[in-house]
Motif scaffolding. Sequence first.
Motif, PDB file in Angstrom:
ATOM      1  N   SER A 169       1.042  -1.079  -0.127  1.00 54.97           N
ATOM      2  CA  SER A 169      -0.128  -0.315   0.066  1.00 54.97           C
ATOM      3  C   SER A 169       0.968   1.241  -0.083  1.00 54.97           C
ATOM      4  N   VAL A 170       1.655   1.115   0.601  1.00 53.18           N
ATOM      5  CA  VAL A 170       2.803   2.337   1.238  1.00 53.18           C
ATOM      6  C   VAL A 170       3.619   2.705   0.118  1.00 53.18           C
ATOM      7  N   LYS A 171       4.720   0.808  -0.001  1.00 52.88           N
ATOM      8  CA  LYS A 171       6.205   1.257  -0.713  1.00 52.88           C
ATOM      9  C   LYS A 171       5.928  -0.113  -2.456  1.00 52.88           C
ATOM     10  N   PRO A 172       5.735   0.041  -3.027  1.00 56.60           N
ATOM     11  CA  PRO A 172       5.192  -0.896  -3.890  1.00 56.60           C
ATOM     12  C   PRO A 172       6.201  -1.208  -4.566  1.00 56.60           C
ATOM     13  N   ASP A 173       7.292  -0.009  -4.627  1.00 55.04           N
ATOM     14  CA  ASP A 173       8.563  -0.814  -5.196  1.00 55.04           C
ATOM     15  C   ASP A 173       9.365  -1.600  -4.468  1.00 55.04           C
ATOM     16  N   SER A 174       9.821  -1.910  -3.438  1.00 58.83           N
ATOM     17  CA  SER A 174      10.122  -2.297  -2.115  1.00 58.83           C
ATOM     18  C   SER A 174      10.471  -3.770  -2.960  1.00 58.83           C
ATOM     19  N   PHE A 175      11.705  -4.278  -2.995  1.00 57.62           N
ATOM     20  CA  PHE A 175      12.091  -5.380  -2.723  1.00 57.62           C
ATOM     21  C   PHE A 175      12.159  -6.035  -2.732  1.00 57.62           C
ATOM     22  N   THR A 176      10.859  -6.042  -1.317  1.00 61.95           N
ATOM     23  CA  THR A 176      10.438  -7.477  -0.132  1.00 61.95           C
ATOM     24  C   THR A 176       9.061  -7.996  -0.794  1.00 61.95           C
ATOM     25  N   LEU A 177       8.252  -7.193  -1.706  1.00 59.97           N
ATOM     26  CA  LEU A 177       7.131  -7.755  -2.167  1.00 59.97           C
ATOM     27  C   LEU A 177       7.545  -8.946  -3.424  1.00 59.97           C
ATOM     28  N   SER A 178       8.737  -8.799  -4.085  1.00 63.18           N
ATOM     29  CA  SER A 178       9.066  -9.654  -4.947  1.00 63.18           C
ATOM     30  C   SER A 178       9.420 -11.079  -4.541  1.00 63.18           C
ATOM     31  N   LYS A 179      10.187 -10.852  -3.085  1.00 61.82           N
ATOM     32  CA  LYS A 179      10.501 -12.709  -2.186  1.00 61.82           C
ATOM     33  C   LYS A 179       8.728 -12.659  -1.533  1.00 61.82           C
ATOM     34  N   ALA A 180       8.360 -12.195  -1.148  1.00 59.08           N
ATOM     35  CA  ALA A 180       7.133 -11.950  -0.380  1.00 59.08           C
ATOM     36  C   ALA A 180       6.110 -12.966  -2.078  1.00 59.08           C
ATOM     37  N   TYR A 181       5.935 -12.275  -2.947  1.00 57.87           N
ATOM     38  CA  TYR A 181       5.218 -12.787  -4.275  1.00 57.87           C
ATOM     39  C   TYR A 181       5.691 -14.741  -4.306  1.00 57.87           C
ATOM     40  N   ASN A 182       7.595 -14.640  -4.067  1.00 57.32           N
ATOM     41  CA  ASN A 182       7.809 -16.167  -4.929  1.00 57.32           C
ATOM     42  C   ASN A 182       7.498 -16.908  -4.132  1.00 57.32           C
ATOM     43  N   PHE A 183       7.957 -16.612  -2.261  1.00 56.78           N
ATOM     44  CA  PHE A 183       6.909 -16.991  -1.157  1.00 56.78           C
ATOM     45  C   PHE A 183       5.448 -18.046  -1.081  1.00 56.78           C
ATOM     46  N   LEU A 184       5.388 -16.787  -1.513  1.00 58.32           N
ATOM     47  CA  LEU A 184       3.059 -17.110  -1.719  1.00 58.32           C
ATOM     48  C   LEU A 184       3.251 -18.407  -2.847  1.00 58.32           C
ATOM     49  N   ILE A 185       3.716 -17.886  -3.943  1.00 58.04           N
ATOM     50  CA  ILE A 185       3.165 -19.118  -4.853  1.00 58.04           C
ATOM     51  C   ILE A 185       3.851 -20.278  -4.918  1.00 58.04           C
ATOM     52  N   ALA A 186       5.327 -20.214  -4.292  1.00 60.74           N
ATOM     53  CA  ALA A 186       5.895 -22.136  -4.118  1.00 60.74           C
ATOM     54  C   ALA A 186       5.160 -22.715  -2.827  1.00 60.74           C
ATOM     55  N   ALA A 187       4.565 -21.733  -2.480  1.00 63.49           N
ATOM     56  CA  ALA A 187       4.068 -22.181  -1.594  1.00 63.49           C
ATOM     57  C   ALA A 187       2.438 -22.946  -1.348  1.00 63.49           C
ATOM     58  N   GLN A 188       2.248 -22.559  -2.662  1.00 63.91           N
ATOM     59  CA  GLN A 188       0.846 -22.539  -2.740  1.00 63.91           C
ATOM     60  C   GLN A 188       0.694 -24.751  -3.214  1.00 63.91           C
ATOM     61  N   ASN A 189      -0.158 -25.392  -2.304  1.00 61.63           N
ATOM     62  CA  ASN A 189      -0.181 -26.580  -2.867  1.00 61.63           C
ATOM     63  C   ASN A 189      -1.681 -26.668  -3.761  1.00 61.63           C
ATOM     64  N   PRO A 190      -0.963 -27.955  -4.302  1.00 61.98           N
ATOM     65  CA  PRO A 190      -1.954 -28.621  -5.662  1.00 61.98           C
ATOM     66  C   PRO A 190      -3.494 -28.813  -5.662  1.00 61.98           C
ATOM     67  N   ASP A 191      -4.087 -28.433  -4.137  1.00 61.70           N
ATOM     68  CA  ASP A 191      -5.108 -28.425  -4.049  1.00 61.70           C
ATOM     69  C   ASP A 191      -5.504 -26.908  -4.238  1.00 61.70           C
ATOM     70  N   GLY A 192      -4.677 -25.880  -4.236  1.00 58.56           N
ATOM     71  CA  GLY A 192      -4.990 -24.506  -4.153  1.00 58.56           C
ATOM     72  C   GLY A 192      -5.122 -23.917  -2.602  1.00 58.56           C
ATOM     73  N   GLY A 193      -4.925 -25.127  -1.798  1.00 54.60           N
ATOM     74  CA  GLY A 193      -4.715 -24.043  -0.625  1.00 54.60           C
ATOM     75  C   GLY A 193      -2.866 -24.084  -0.011  1.00 54.60           C
ATOM     76  N   TRP A 194      -3.254 -23.528   0.992  1.00 56.44           N
ATOM     77  CA  TRP A 194      -2.355 -22.854   1.590  1.00 56.44           C
ATOM     78  C   TRP A 194      -2.096 -23.185   3.147  1.00 56.44           C
ATOM     79  N   GLY A 195      -0.987 -23.842   3.689  1.00 55.66           N
ATOM     80  CA  GLY A 195      -0.983 -24.513   5.231  1.00 55.66           C
ATOM     81  C   GLY A 195       0.237 -24.439   5.976  1.00 55.66           C
ATOM     82  N   ARG A 196       0.293 -23.522   7.068  1.00 57.21           N
ATOM     83  CA  ARG A 196       1.478 -24.452   7.837  1.00 57.21           C
ATOM     84  C   ARG A 196       1.634 -25.272   7.539  1.00 57.21           C
TER      85      ARG A 196
END
Length: 357
Positions: free
Chosen positions: A244-271
Amino acid sequence: MIFSLIWVICWFPLLSTSLSMTFSNEDFFRQVLSKSTNFLLKYQNSEGAFIPSDMNMTSYNTYVFLHSYIFDALLDAKAFSLEINSEIIAKAQNYLLNMRYEDCWNFSIDIPTDTDDSAIATIALYRSGISKSVLSNTLKKLNSTLTSEGYSKFWITTNATLFLYYVENNTYANFTGNVYDSIYLTAGTIYSMYLCDYITYKSQVDKSIQLLETQQSANGSWLCRYWYPGEYYGTFLCTRLIASVKPDSFTLSKAYNFLIAAQNPDGGWGRNITSNPLDTSLALISLYYLYQIGFDCNSELLNGINYLCAVQYENGTFQEIPLWTSYPNTYYEGKSLTTLFAVKAIACLLYTSPSPR
């Protein structure tokens, strides 16, 4: 910024045409959302508080945390539910305003006010149309909890004697160091200050964001070290703020990669790898903030929503998953808690014109 003609509030970022065009099941998604919102609505009492009966740890007597989050979720769903009317919103507002103590909020009336509950309540009130002038003293007190490094402390109190009494007589208040989990406290506090009055608090907001950028885990998540287990709640709070505040932050690409990689084949996520509806909802909201600033996650969002639809119970609820833990083997969980985050996740995919929250 485009504001609603009816409510002068900041809603969820809304879907662009490219995503909404892929919605072959929009009517079904609306039905799923309606069942869940109706379940939450039935728990509003005569005082305006949302107090579900299915929650663990509901013996606490302010209900501010749960009420504020349910209220916030219903604001997201309002555009799709005629039942969420002005009377319901006014009652929810009045309950929160009446529960303030020295302009802030606490989890229970026998402990001091704290930044976590105060920030969540402030966000819900502001989004519902309460002006920043009404919340100005709250914002000042939240700002007063920030350290020189940009961390937010936990407790808010102006009465030192009373605070010492709480510390000595209540085991809940025994962590006097006050900076116990800087990620969730700081991200929540700073987002409330940004949302309500960024002009006034810009320097504090920007400093704390720089601090949070250094707290990102190597895998791209933000891991809360106390209370909130897993990687998804901290990632939701930090992604919401930084996107919301700093859309060019380098951290957002890392967060995106984490979320994409962590999605399970059933479409969900989970600890612990296994998908669950709470972590899935938090991941979806995080991804949605990233989608709004240009990240490509169309299919991941739709697959995640399909997962939520598949695991919704007949009464509109979802499996209870602990959002946080307090004492050993004490869990803050309930179907209502999971359901409110699922409502937020599904609602964010049903809007159709841009309006940043």
